[in-house]
Design a protein around this motif. Sequence first.
Motif, PDB file in Angstrom:
ATOM      1  N   ASN A 168       0.835  -1.192   0.000  1.00 30.65           N
ATOM      2  CA  ASN A 168       0.000   0.000   0.000  1.00 30.65           C
ATOM      3  C   ASN A 168       0.876   1.251   0.000  1.00 30.65           C
ATOM      4  N   LYS A 169       0.236   2.398   0.117  1.00 32.25           N
ATOM      5  CA  LYS A 169       0.938   3.671   0.011  1.00 32.25           C
ATOM      6  C   LYS A 169       1.893   3.943   1.167  1.00 32.25           C
ATOM      7  N   TYR A 170       1.753   3.186   2.262  1.00 35.12           N
ATOM      8  CA  TYR A 170       2.610   3.413   3.419  1.00 35.12           C
ATOM      9  C   TYR A 170       3.939   2.665   3.319  1.00 35.12           C
ATOM     10  N   ARG A 171       4.111   1.860   2.277  1.00 36.69           N
ATOM     11  CA  ARG A 171       5.308   1.034   2.169  1.00 36.69           C
ATOM     12  C   ARG A 171       6.587   1.877   2.193  1.00 36.69           C
ATOM     13  N   TYR A 172       6.618   2.955   1.406  1.00 37.97           N
ATOM     14  CA  TYR A 172       7.841   3.753   1.312  1.00 37.97           C
ATOM     15  C   TYR A 172       8.085   4.562   2.575  1.00 37.97           C
ATOM     16  N   LEU A 173       7.015   4.898   3.277  1.00 39.64           N
ATOM     17  CA  LEU A 173       7.174   5.572   4.567  1.00 39.64           C
ATOM     18  C   LEU A 173       7.865   4.647   5.563  1.00 39.64           C
ATOM     19  N   VAL A 174       7.438   3.369   5.590  1.00 42.04           N
ATOM     20  CA  VAL A 174       8.049   2.400   6.500  1.00 42.04           C
ATOM     21  C   VAL A 174       9.497   2.136   6.099  1.00 42.04           C
ATOM     22  N   PHE A 175       9.754   2.056   4.780  1.00 39.01           N
ATOM     23  CA  PHE A 175      11.134   1.939   4.313  1.00 39.01           C
ATOM     24  C   PHE A 175      11.962   3.132   4.776  1.00 39.01           C
ATOM     25  N   GLY A 176      11.347   4.308   4.757  1.00 42.83           N
ATOM     26  CA  GLY A 176      12.048   5.512   5.193  1.00 42.83           C
ATOM     27  C   GLY A 176      12.455   5.448   6.658  1.00 42.83           C
ATOM     28  N   VAL A 177      11.583   4.878   7.494  1.00 45.45           N
ATOM     29  CA  VAL A 177      11.913   4.727   8.917  1.00 45.45           C
ATOM     30  C   VAL A 177      13.107   3.785   9.088  1.00 45.45           C
ATOM     31  N   ALA A 178      13.101   2.681   8.341  1.00 50.50           N
ATOM     32  CA  ALA A 178      14.239   1.754   8.386  1.00 50.50           C
ATOM     33  C   ALA A 178      15.513   2.458   7.920  1.00 50.50           C
ATOM     34  N   GLY A 179      15.388   3.251   6.841  1.00 47.43           N
ATOM     35  CA  GLY A 179      16.548   3.993   6.353  1.00 47.43           C
ATOM     36  C   GLY A 179      17.066   4.993   7.367  1.00 47.43           C
ATOM     37  N   LEU A 180      16.158   5.617   8.109  1.00 53.24           N
ATOM     38  CA  LEU A 180      16.566   6.544   9.166  1.00 53.24           C
ATOM     39  C   LEU A 180      17.396   5.834  10.225  1.00 53.24           C
ATOM     40  N   ALA A 181      16.932   4.666  10.657  1.00 58.69           N
ATOM     41  CA  ALA A 181      17.681   3.904  11.670  1.00 58.69           C
ATOM     42  C   ALA A 181      19.073   3.542  11.155  1.00 58.69           C
ATOM     43  N   ILE A 182      19.171   3.166   9.876  1.00 61.78           N
ATOM     44  CA  ILE A 182      20.476   2.833   9.297  1.00 61.78           C
ATOM     45  C   ILE A 182      21.389   4.061   9.286  1.00 61.78           C
ATOM     46  N   ALA A 183      20.825   5.221   8.913  1.00 56.50           N
ATOM     47  CA  ALA A 183      21.608   6.460   8.914  1.00 56.50           C
ATOM     48  C   ALA A 183      22.114   6.792  10.312  1.00 56.50           C
ATOM     49  N   LEU A 184      21.293   6.529  11.326  1.00 47.12           N
ATOM     50  CA  LEU A 184      21.700   6.811  12.701  1.00 47.12           C
ATOM     51  C   LEU A 184      22.806   5.868  13.163  1.00 47.12           C
TER      52      LEU A 184
END
Length: 442
Positions: free
Chosen positions: A201-217
């Motif tokens: 659904n449309k929230y998929r990339y938002l959830v990917f973004g959260v995972a990407g944020l954790a990786i950046a941190l």
Amino acid sequence: MSPAQTVNPLLSFFEKRFAILTLVVFTGVLNFASYYNVSEGVPGYGFYVSSSFDRLVSLLQYGIYATTLFFIVARFKSVVRPALRDPFLLVLIGIIVTSFFWSDFPSISRKAGIFALTTTLFGLYLASRFSLKEQLRIIAWALGIVAVFSLLYTLGLRGSGIENGTHSGAWRGPLLHKNLFARLMLVCAFPPLLAALDLRNKYRYLVFGVAGLAIALIILSTSKTALVIFLTLILLLPLYRALRWSDNLAIPFFITAILVGGSMATFTVASWDNLLFSLGKDPTLSGRTEIWEAVMHKIWERPWLGYGYQAFWIEGGESDYVWRVLRYRVYQAHNGFYNIGVEIGLLGALFFVLSVAFAYIRAIKYVRTSTTSESLWPLIYLTFLPMYNYTESTIVEPNSIYWVLFVSITFSLRNVQGVKVRKESERLSEKIVSQTGIESFP
């Protein structure tokens, strides 16, 4: 039908949010430790400064445990079966709770043992109340909130959220040290990542973004150990997925090779830092191997049951020997297996290893019964936990998200074999119906 679908919708709504809040509390971000405590290498480091937030979190924890006990008592029958799925874990908790009998500091071991038990009960509650799929989504919500909160906290309070002194410039977020922050962000990365892989659904990339944020941190924390383990787990993801497609021996071989290589890399990274420290860059952190040698000497003095849960690293106790050998103070063995060995003995360490090993085997079986990315969560976490404990202590910590996640996974996995049997039975039933026309049979 999942457990969450068999209860009142309003109660289900409350319980999911209760679980999310509890997991956030257990990450430690709400203590705001970095705001009240200086960075490593700055005068005053090593003496923890408590705050009103610590007292608030303690009150929250007591409320959490009271609520957990209420739900366990109210659904006692549904809790018994999950509790029996891992007898090794039950024995381990039994050793911890009773260790005050032989502890050098009985009152400390008794109190810590009670907290370890109540933390374990919350993990058991998760396992008995929610399916693994539901657990992952709850965990993804909680850790996603933690990752976003950590970013906003650090941007808003750079003087607290970014290290000064020894690790100047490294992000530590709301936590005491950048290595603790990196470990938390490593765990924060995978639940949203796995959940997003199955979303359409449309929230998929938002959830990917959260995972990407954790990786950046993780990267901003500058922790090489966390980065190496993250890369190892990413390499293992496609191989763990491949376990459901083939029984070819090549896949277990590659998994073993990556695990061995990742473990060696983790140890090498830690040893390389220690070498630099021992050459004078930061003598207060030099020599994990020296710590391990001193701790092992004390383990052999009380090999079977140790010195009591959380009763070793106390001033005036047996840790004084370690401090004399090292000529500086440490408050953990910087290795989870050594730490558990010195506190509750080789028996405690043995039951923990057995619990992890059997859970890992069940996690492989679980992956083979599912086609979703979410089913990889137990394997990923059961790989992370032993690897991180080569250089840090993340085993049986009271009020800790790491222990809660392990308990919830291991108490959830035993029913996988039954799922597999049911699927095979259903396929056999369909085959018999198609061949004989008989729609039911004993």
